[in-house]
Write a protein that holds these residues in place. Structure first.
Motif, PDB file in Angstrom:
ATOM      1  N   ARG A 165       0.951  -1.318   0.240  1.00 56.15           N
ATOM      2  CA  ARG A 165      -0.025   0.192  -0.076  1.00 56.15           C
ATOM      3  C   ARG A 165       0.920   1.182   0.099  1.00 56.15           C
ATOM      4  N   SER A 166       1.632   1.175   0.875  1.00 54.39           N
ATOM      5  CA  SER A 166       2.901   2.531   0.933  1.00 54.39           C
ATOM      6  C   SER A 166       3.723   2.784  -0.203  1.00 54.39           C
ATOM      7  N   GLY A 167       3.967   1.521  -0.980  1.00 58.53           N
ATOM      8  CA  GLY A 167       4.816   1.500  -2.094  1.00 58.53           C
ATOM      9  C   GLY A 167       3.996   2.212  -3.190  1.00 58.53           C
ATOM     10  N   ALA A 168       2.717   1.719  -3.445  1.00 58.53           N
ATOM     11  CA  ALA A 168       1.837   2.242  -4.394  1.00 58.53           C
ATOM     12  C   ALA A 168       1.575   3.597  -4.356  1.00 58.53           C
ATOM     13  N   GLN A 169       1.572   3.910  -3.037  1.00 56.28           N
ATOM     14  CA  GLN A 169       0.926   5.281  -2.888  1.00 56.28           C
ATOM     15  C   GLN A 169       2.287   6.254  -3.107  1.00 56.28           C
ATOM     16  N   ALA A 170       3.578   5.739  -2.781  1.00 52.50           N
ATOM     17  CA  ALA A 170       4.582   6.556  -3.197  1.00 52.50           C
ATOM     18  C   ALA A 170       4.926   6.648  -4.534  1.00 52.50           C
ATOM     19  N   GLY A 171       4.593   5.466  -5.517  1.00 52.96           N
ATOM     20  CA  GLY A 171       4.641   5.673  -6.978  1.00 52.96           C
ATOM     21  C   GLY A 171       3.761   6.770  -7.711  1.00 52.96           C
ATOM     22  N   ILE A 172       2.544   6.764  -7.009  1.00 52.39           N
ATOM     23  CA  ILE A 172       1.523   7.528  -7.650  1.00 52.39           C
ATOM     24  C   ILE A 172       1.772   8.849  -7.181  1.00 52.39           C
ATOM     25  N   ALA A 173       2.272   9.198  -5.917  1.00 53.29           N
ATOM     26  CA  ALA A 173       2.378  10.438  -5.593  1.00 53.29           C
ATOM     27  C   ALA A 173       3.575  11.079  -6.333  1.00 53.29           C
ATOM     28  N   HIS A 174       4.579  10.258  -6.657  1.00 53.73           N
ATOM     29  CA  HIS A 174       5.611  10.513  -7.668  1.00 53.73           C
ATOM     30  C   HIS A 174       5.170  10.990  -9.001  1.00 53.73           C
ATOM     31  N   LEU A 189      -5.387  -9.834 -11.653  1.00 53.67           N
ATOM     32  CA  LEU A 189      -6.515 -10.404 -11.365  1.00 53.67           C
ATOM     33  C   LEU A 189      -6.507 -11.565 -10.223  1.00 53.67           C
ATOM     34  N   PRO A 190      -7.462 -11.857  -9.363  1.00 54.22           N
ATOM     35  CA  PRO A 190      -8.563 -11.184  -9.337  1.00 54.22           C
ATOM     36  C   PRO A 190      -8.635  -9.978  -8.583  1.00 54.22           C
ATOM     37  N   ALA A 191      -9.573  -8.990  -8.525  1.00 53.93           N
ATOM     38  CA  ALA A 191      -9.569  -7.955  -7.698  1.00 53.93           C
ATOM     39  C   ALA A 191      -9.519  -8.176  -6.308  1.00 53.93           C
ATOM     40  N   THR A 192      -9.776  -9.234  -5.909  1.00 57.39           N
ATOM     41  CA  THR A 192      -9.783  -9.542  -4.484  1.00 57.39           C
ATOM     42  C   THR A 192      -8.389  -9.942  -4.029  1.00 57.39           C
ATOM     43  N   LEU A 193      -7.541 -10.148  -5.027  1.00 61.94           N
ATOM     44  CA  LEU A 193      -6.046 -10.652  -4.505  1.00 61.94           C
ATOM     45  C   LEU A 193      -5.523  -9.455  -3.435  1.00 61.94           C
ATOM     46  N   TYR A 194      -4.756 -10.026  -2.510  1.00 61.80           N
ATOM     47  CA  TYR A 194      -4.287  -9.314  -1.324  1.00 61.80           C
ATOM     48  C   TYR A 194      -3.537  -8.334  -1.931  1.00 61.80           C
ATOM     49  N   THR A 195      -2.464  -8.665  -2.841  1.00 65.81           N
ATOM     50  CA  THR A 195      -1.610  -7.565  -3.144  1.00 65.81           C
ATOM     51  C   THR A 195      -2.222  -6.493  -4.118  1.00 65.81           C
ATOM     52  N   ARG A 196      -3.073  -7.109  -4.850  1.00 64.44           N
ATOM     53  CA  ARG A 196      -3.825  -6.204  -5.905  1.00 64.44           C
ATOM     54  C   ARG A 196      -4.762  -5.357  -4.967  1.00 64.44           C
ATOM     55  N   ARG A 197      -5.422  -5.596  -4.125  1.00 58.10           N
ATOM     56  CA  ARG A 197      -6.172  -4.822  -3.348  1.00 58.10           C
ATOM     57  C   ARG A 197      -5.406  -3.779  -2.717  1.00 58.10           C
ATOM     58  N   GLU A 198      -4.320  -4.237  -1.849  1.00 66.79           N
ATOM     59  CA  GLU A 198      -3.352  -3.115  -1.289  1.00 66.79           C
ATOM     60  C   GLU A 198      -2.846  -2.160  -1.939  1.00 66.79           C
ATOM     61  N   ARG A 199      -2.139  -2.220  -3.349  1.00 64.88           N
ATOM     62  CA  ARG A 199      -1.771  -1.616  -4.180  1.00 64.88           C
ATOM     63  C   ARG A 199      -2.845  -0.728  -4.839  1.00 64.88           C
ATOM     64  N   PHE A 200      -4.054  -1.132  -5.103  1.00 68.65           N
ATOM     65  CA  PHE A 200      -5.158  -0.344  -5.299  1.00 68.65           C
ATOM     66  C   PHE A 200      -5.364   0.572  -4.463  1.00 68.65           C
TER      67      PHE A 200
END
Length: 337
Positions: A165-174, A189-200
């Motif tokens: 989550r924090s990594g994706a946030q940093a990438g988008i903020a960049h 996929l699927p949208a329920t996948l833990y890593t997908r949910r956290e990064r989204f």
């Protein structure tokens, strides 16, 4: 050529197979001279004892750790496995690896095989639809079980995950920092996948923090490189396309890179989650939120070893931080259209 058996050793020495078994397993009295003759025959014939069969017979654990990963071809999991192996090899343990193909039934079947072999510990990258309550009895019995990359479902157990989550946030903020206001998201996929949910969620966090609206039209999915390529083209074809893309895993990054290159689009910024081999030689070089798969493997292995050494503390989740590597693709300013 047939592998030599215990019966072959017994025939060579002129004793019973039971006597050979006593010598090899140090189980019962055998004359010193007979013991020496048996061991000489073992060396001569090149006999290798079936340790797995012995362990199953006497109820002992095998000196092996079972690792379940979703796919063999993903370089991320290959590096994770390398990190685990380097740590456990130093303790005289062998790593055995199997692929679940991201399928819950195959994952459970593979784990059952490992358990039948009586492995000393399990390390599992859980499939997206898995339910791990069936491992409760093994967990209660003291078998070390560590889940990595994603936590278990229905089971309280150790896990080692990245700061998704924090990594994706940093990438988008960049990307936002370079002036982008419409940023496409290509997730797994699927949208329920833990890593997908956290990064989204990290994507949503960064937009909210910057006061930018969330647009569902900018969210696409692609489980493999080809699907991610197609998803990238769909985003670029929107009436109001994104000026930047965030590819939420390494396969999505590869698909986006291919799509942009074939379309001749050098005006779209791109940040990927996970580093790629040869990312530095792309044109432009790929900016990524890098995980540390080797460290994830090492931390998981260390956790398993501590459990094998008697650590009975409560299950814990260990977070391995990510880092933003700036190379060029994520530093393109938006072009007015």
């Amino acid at each position: 050529m047939r592998r030599p058996t215990m019966t072959d050793v017994a025939r060579e020495v002129g004793v019973t197979a039971k006597t050979v078994s006593r010598v090899l397993n140090d189980d019962g009295p055998v004359a010193i001279e007979t013991r020496e003759r048996v061991m000489a025959a073992v060396r001569k014939l090149g006999y290798q004892p079936n340790l797995m069969a012995r362990n199953m017979r006497v109820g002992a654990r095998d000196a092996a750790i079972g690792l379940v990963i979703p796919e063999m071809g993903n370089p991320f999991f290959g590096t994770v496995a390398g990190g685990i192996e380097s740590a456990v090899r130093a303790r005289g343990l062998t790593l055995i690896v199997g692929s679940s193909s991201e399928t819950a039934d195959l994952e459970q079947s593979l784990i059952a095989t490992f358990l039948a072999r009586r492995v000393s510990a399990l390390i599992v990258v859980p499939s997206a639809t898995g339910d791990h309550r069936y491992l409760r009895s093994e967990r209660v019995a003291g078998l070390p079980i560590v889940f990595l990359d994603r936590p278990a479902v229905g089971l309280t157990a150790d896990s080692v995950v990245s700061g998704n989550r924090s990594g994706a946030q940093a990438g988008i903020a960049h990307l936002i920092g370079y002036g982008h206001r419409r940023i496409g998201f290509i997730g797994d996929l699927p949208a329920t996948l833990y890593t997908r949910r956290e990064r989204f969620q990290g994507y949503r966090d960064a937009l909210e923090e910057a006061g930018l609206p969330f647009d569902r039209a900018l969210v696409e999915t692609g489980h493999d490189q080809e699907a991610a390529r197609a998803a990238t083209l769909r985003l670029l074809a929107l009436e109001h396309p994104p000026t930047a893309l965030f590819a939420a895993n390494n396969l999505a990054s590869m698909g986006a890179v291919v799509a942009l290159a074939r379309a001749g689009r050098r005006d779209v910024a791109l940040v990927g989650f996970d580093d790629l081999p040869l990312a530095e030689v792309l044109d432009p070089p790929l900016t990524v939120v890098a995980q540390d798969p080797a460290a994830i493997g090492e931390v998981a292995a260390e956790l398993v070893l501590s459990r094998l050494d008697g650590d009975r503390s409560r299950a814990r989740r260990t977070l391995v931080p990510t880092r933003l590597i700036v190379r060029g693709s994520g530093e393109l300013s938006p072009v007015s259209r």
